[in-house]
Design a protein around this motif. Structure first.
Motif, PDB file in Angstrom:
ATOM      1  N   MET A   1       0.837  -1.191   0.000  1.00  0.00           N
ATOM      2  CA  MET A   1       0.000   0.000   0.000  1.00  0.00           C
ATOM      3  C   MET A   1       0.879   1.250   0.000  1.00  0.00           C
ATOM      4  N   LYS A   2       0.237   2.367  -0.342  1.00  0.00           N
ATOM      5  CA  LYS A   2       0.963   3.643  -0.354  1.00  0.00           C
ATOM      6  C   LYS A   2       0.275   4.604   0.626  1.00  0.00           C
ATOM      7  N   PHE A   3       1.056   5.044   1.615  1.00  0.00           N
ATOM      8  CA  PHE A   3       0.539   5.917   2.655  1.00  0.00           C
ATOM      9  C   PHE A   3       1.207   7.288   2.576  1.00  0.00           C
ATOM     10  N   LEU A   4       0.457   8.326   2.972  1.00  0.00           N
ATOM     11  CA  LEU A   4       1.026   9.652   3.161  1.00  0.00           C
ATOM     12  C   LEU A   4       0.727  10.099   4.585  1.00  0.00           C
ATOM     13  N   PHE A   5       1.792  10.432   5.341  1.00  0.00           N
ATOM     14  CA  PHE A   5       1.654  10.971   6.691  1.00  0.00           C
ATOM     15  C   PHE A   5       2.041  12.449   6.651  1.00  0.00           C
ATOM     16  N   PHE A   6       1.210  13.294   7.235  1.00  0.00           N
ATOM     17  CA  PHE A   6       1.537  14.714   7.396  1.00  0.00           C
ATOM     18  C   PHE A   6       1.657  14.978   8.884  1.00  0.00           C
ATOM     19  N   ILE A   7       2.877  15.261   9.339  1.00  0.00           N
ATOM     20  CA  ILE A   7       3.172  15.409  10.765  1.00  0.00           C
ATOM     21  C   ILE A   7       3.553  16.854  11.039  1.00  0.00           C
ATOM     22  N   VAL A   8       2.858  17.507  11.973  1.00  0.00           N
ATOM     23  CA  VAL A   8       3.091  18.932  12.215  1.00  0.00           C
ATOM     24  C   VAL A   8       3.495  19.238  13.656  1.00  0.00           C
ATOM     25  N   HIS A   9       3.612  18.216  14.479  1.00  0.00           N
ATOM     26  CA  HIS A   9       3.961  18.442  15.887  1.00  0.00           C
ATOM     27  C   HIS A   9       4.865  17.306  16.360  1.00  0.00           C
ATOM     28  N   PRO A  10       5.868  17.605  17.182  1.00  0.00           N
ATOM     29  CA  PRO A  10       6.755  16.540  17.670  1.00  0.00           C
ATOM     30  C   PRO A  10       6.030  15.380  18.326  1.00  0.00           C
ATOM     31  N   SER A  11       4.927  15.649  19.001  1.00  0.00           N
ATOM     32  CA  SER A  11       4.205  14.567  19.688  1.00  0.00           C
ATOM     33  C   SER A  11       3.692  13.531  18.704  1.00  0.00           C
ATOM     34  N   LYS A  12       3.332  13.974  17.488  1.00  0.00           N
ATOM     35  CA  LYS A  12       2.807  13.018  16.507  1.00  0.00           C
ATOM     36  C   LYS A  12       3.925  12.208  15.860  1.00  0.00           C
ATOM     37  N   TYR A  13       5.117  12.759  15.815  1.00  0.00           N
ATOM     38  CA  TYR A  13       6.268  11.935  15.420  1.00  0.00           C
ATOM     39  C   TYR A  13       6.377  10.741  16.359  1.00  0.00           C
ATOM     40  N   HIS A  14       6.258  10.999  17.646  1.00  0.00           N
ATOM     41  CA  HIS A  14       6.352   9.905  18.623  1.00  0.00           C
ATOM     42  C   HIS A  14       5.194   8.917  18.464  1.00  0.00           C
ATOM     43  N   VAL A  15       3.997   9.434  18.189  1.00  0.00           N
ATOM     44  CA  VAL A  15       2.833   8.556  18.001  1.00  0.00           C
ATOM     45  C   VAL A  15       3.064   7.589  16.842  1.00  0.00           C
ATOM     46  N   PHE A  16       3.548   8.113  15.723  1.00  0.00           N
ATOM     47  CA  PHE A  16       3.607   7.326  14.491  1.00  0.00           C
ATOM     48  C   PHE A  16       4.966   6.698  14.208  1.00  0.00           C
ATOM     49  N   ARG A  17       5.973   7.005  14.998  1.00  0.00           N
ATOM     50  CA  ARG A  17       7.333   6.553  14.682  1.00  0.00           C
ATOM     51  C   ARG A  17       7.406   5.041  14.479  1.00  0.00           C
ATOM     52  N   ASN A  18       6.983   4.277  15.454  1.00  0.00           N
ATOM     53  CA  ASN A  18       7.068   2.814  15.346  1.00  0.00           C
ATOM     54  C   ASN A  18       6.170   2.277  14.240  1.00  0.00           C
ATOM     55  N   THR A  19       5.002   2.873  14.098  1.00  0.00           N
ATOM     56  CA  THR A  19       4.066   2.424  13.054  1.00  0.00           C
ATOM     57  C   THR A  19       4.669   2.627  11.667  1.00  0.00           C
ATOM     58  N   ILE A  20       5.232   3.800  11.417  1.00  0.00           N
ATOM     59  CA  ILE A  20       5.838   4.077  10.112  1.00  0.00           C
ATOM     60  C   ILE A  20       6.995   3.121   9.845  1.00  0.00           C
ATOM     61  N   ASN A  21       7.829   2.895  10.843  1.00  0.00           N
ATOM     62  CA  ASN A  21       8.963   1.982  10.660  1.00  0.00           C
ATOM     63  C   ASN A  21       8.498   0.563  10.333  1.00  0.00           C
ATOM     64  N   ILE A  22       7.438   0.108  10.988  1.00  0.00           N
ATOM     65  CA  ILE A  22       6.926  -1.242  10.730  1.00  0.00           C
ATOM     66  C   ILE A  22       6.281  -1.318   9.347  1.00  0.00           C
ATOM     67  N   LEU A  23       5.515  -0.299   8.965  1.00  0.00           N
ATOM     68  CA  LEU A  23       4.904  -0.275   7.626  1.00  0.00           C
ATOM     69  C   LEU A  23       5.977  -0.345   6.544  1.00  0.00           C
ATOM     70  N   LYS A  24       7.068   0.405   6.735  1.00  0.00           N
ATOM     71  CA  LYS A  24       8.172   0.353   5.776  1.00  0.00           C
ATOM     72  C   LYS A  24       8.799  -1.025   5.749  1.00  0.00           C
ATOM     73  N   LEU A  25       9.018  -1.589   6.926  1.00  0.00           N
ATOM     74  CA  LEU A  25       9.621  -2.918   7.037  1.00  0.00           C
ATOM     75  C   LEU A  25       8.758  -3.971   6.349  1.00  0.00           C
ATOM     76  N   ASN A  26       7.436  -3.761   6.393  1.00  0.00           N
ATOM     77  CA  ASN A  26       6.503  -4.704   5.780  1.00  0.00           C
ATOM     78  C   ASN A  26       6.329  -4.485   4.280  1.00  0.00           C
ATOM     79  N   GLY A  27       7.124  -3.575   3.718  1.00  0.00           N
ATOM     80  CA  GLY A  27       7.136  -3.409   2.267  1.00  0.00           C
ATOM     81  C   GLY A  27       6.215  -2.348   1.713  1.00  0.00           C
TER      82      GLY A  27
END
Length: 366
Positions: A1-27
């Motif tokens: 799949m193709k995802f677009l994340f728009f992050i505008v605050h440091p707190s949301k980097y922390h929210v999505f950090r692990n999720t984004i890394n896993i999505l990338k790892l999963n191809g």
């Protein structure tokens, strides 16, 4: 799949950090848009992600009111996002900001992440209208848009700080506190967002009085969005922003006028005192403070209570042990938010149908 994340605050980097890394790892293909806000770009760079900053100059406009600046920036942001996405296709867009408007016009499904109640940030109603779904803690109230809400059992801070996702590192503490003496952390925010207008937190006078009190018991470190008086600069914490969770974990307690860092301390089992005008207005913090008693929220008109509660924490020799018990109770009732979001995004749209029919399905992500 193709995802677009728009992050505008440091707190949301922390929210999505692990999720984004896993999505990338999963191809999956993951694209990231950001704006310049506090330490956000530094966090993203330290993570090693490819990203596009559509506001390298930041979105603040000097010399005009906060509301007029917000109105102008709404159109500027929508336009700059449009320029980026106009020739691209995506399966899902994820954000806590204006990307949901672009998604609506491009007929791309979007998930808006929001944990503040709509009554605390009424301007978010615009985003609610355009979002396909709103991902939000079960206790948070989105008003008439609750019908769009995907409720999760937890707090946004558990996206990065769930026990299986975070391991505290004492070596980071040794880098700025080599003798590992007891220490306290003070967090000061700028309170300049549109929803912050008219709100106050800790004053410089408060901070000076607090520092003089705490220094009798250990070291004091300050992390701040706002400009500090020269006399406080010697207390400024000088580490990579990515390492703040480790500092929070080992601190004796946190004093803050920040919502997010207070909640981060709470889920880590570090006592906190939150002093600002949002106390009593945000449901997920009320849950941390009242149901789980992991922090203390104090309104700014009650300054006497602020200093009496500081003394109370300082004189409690069992403080960290008591908070550890409270933390374990909280964690037993909450989910691994990262695991839930990876499932939700990868299985979209089937995952939405499953969770709407059976909200208890998410309990398998503990």
């Amino acid at each position: 799949m193709k995802f677009l994340f728009f992050i505008v605050h440091p707190s949301k980097y922390h929210v999505f950090r692990n999720t984004i890394n896993i999505l990338k790892l999963n191809g999956h293909q993951v694209e990231i848009l950001i704006t310049s806000k506090d330490v956000l770009e530094e966090l993203i760079k330290n993570e090693g992600w490819n990203y596009t900053n559509i506001f390298p100059e930041g979105r603040k406009i000097k010399g005009i009111s906060t509301y007029l600046s917000a109105l102008i920036n709404t159109f500027r942001t929508i336009y700059r996002i449009h320029k980026y996405i106009r020739k691209n296709k995506y399966d899902l867009m994820v954000t806590d900001d204006l990307l949901v408007i672009n998604a609506k016009f491009k007929k791309i499904p979007s998930i808006l992440f929001q944990d503040d109640d709509v009554t605390a940030v009424p301007e978010s109603k615009l985003l609610h209208y355009f979002a396909t779904y709103i991902l939000s803690p079960s206790v948070s109230n989105m008003g008439k848009f609750n019908k769009k809400k995907i409720a999760f059992y937890g707090f946004k801070e558990l996206g990065s700080l769930y026990p299986t996702r975070f391991s505290p590192d004492i070596n980071i503490i040794k880098s700025f506190n080599p003798d590992l003496k007891p220490y306290f952390l003070i967090r000061l925010v700028s309170l300049r967002a549109t929803h912050d207008v008219g709100k106050v937190g800790l004053t410089d006078e408060d901070v000076e009085k607090i520092i003089n009190n705490l220094l009798q018991y250990g070291k004091v470190f300050i992390t701040a969005e706002r400009k500090l008086p020269i006399k406080f600069e010697k207390y400024r914490l000088k580490i990579k922003p990515n390492d703040i969770p480790h500092v929070l974990h080992f601190a004796n307690f946190l004093l803050s006028d920040s919502q997010t860092m207070s909640a981060e301390a709470g889920v880590l089992g570090t006592p906190y005192i939150r002093f600002n005008d949002f106390v009593g207005r945000i449901s997920y913090l009320d849950e941390l403070e009242k149901k789980y008693q992991l922090g203390i929220g104090i309104k700014t008109e009650n300054k006497t209570m602020l200093f009496s509660k500081i003394d109370e924490l300082l004189n409690n020799e069992q403080l960290k042990k008591e908070w550890k018990i409270k933390k374990e109770k909280m964690l037993s009732e909450k989910i691994d938010l990262t695991a839930f979001m990876v499932w939700l995004f990868e299985r979209y749209p089937k995952s939405i149908d499953i969770i709407q029919k059976n909200s208890g399905y998410q309990s398998r992500f503990k």
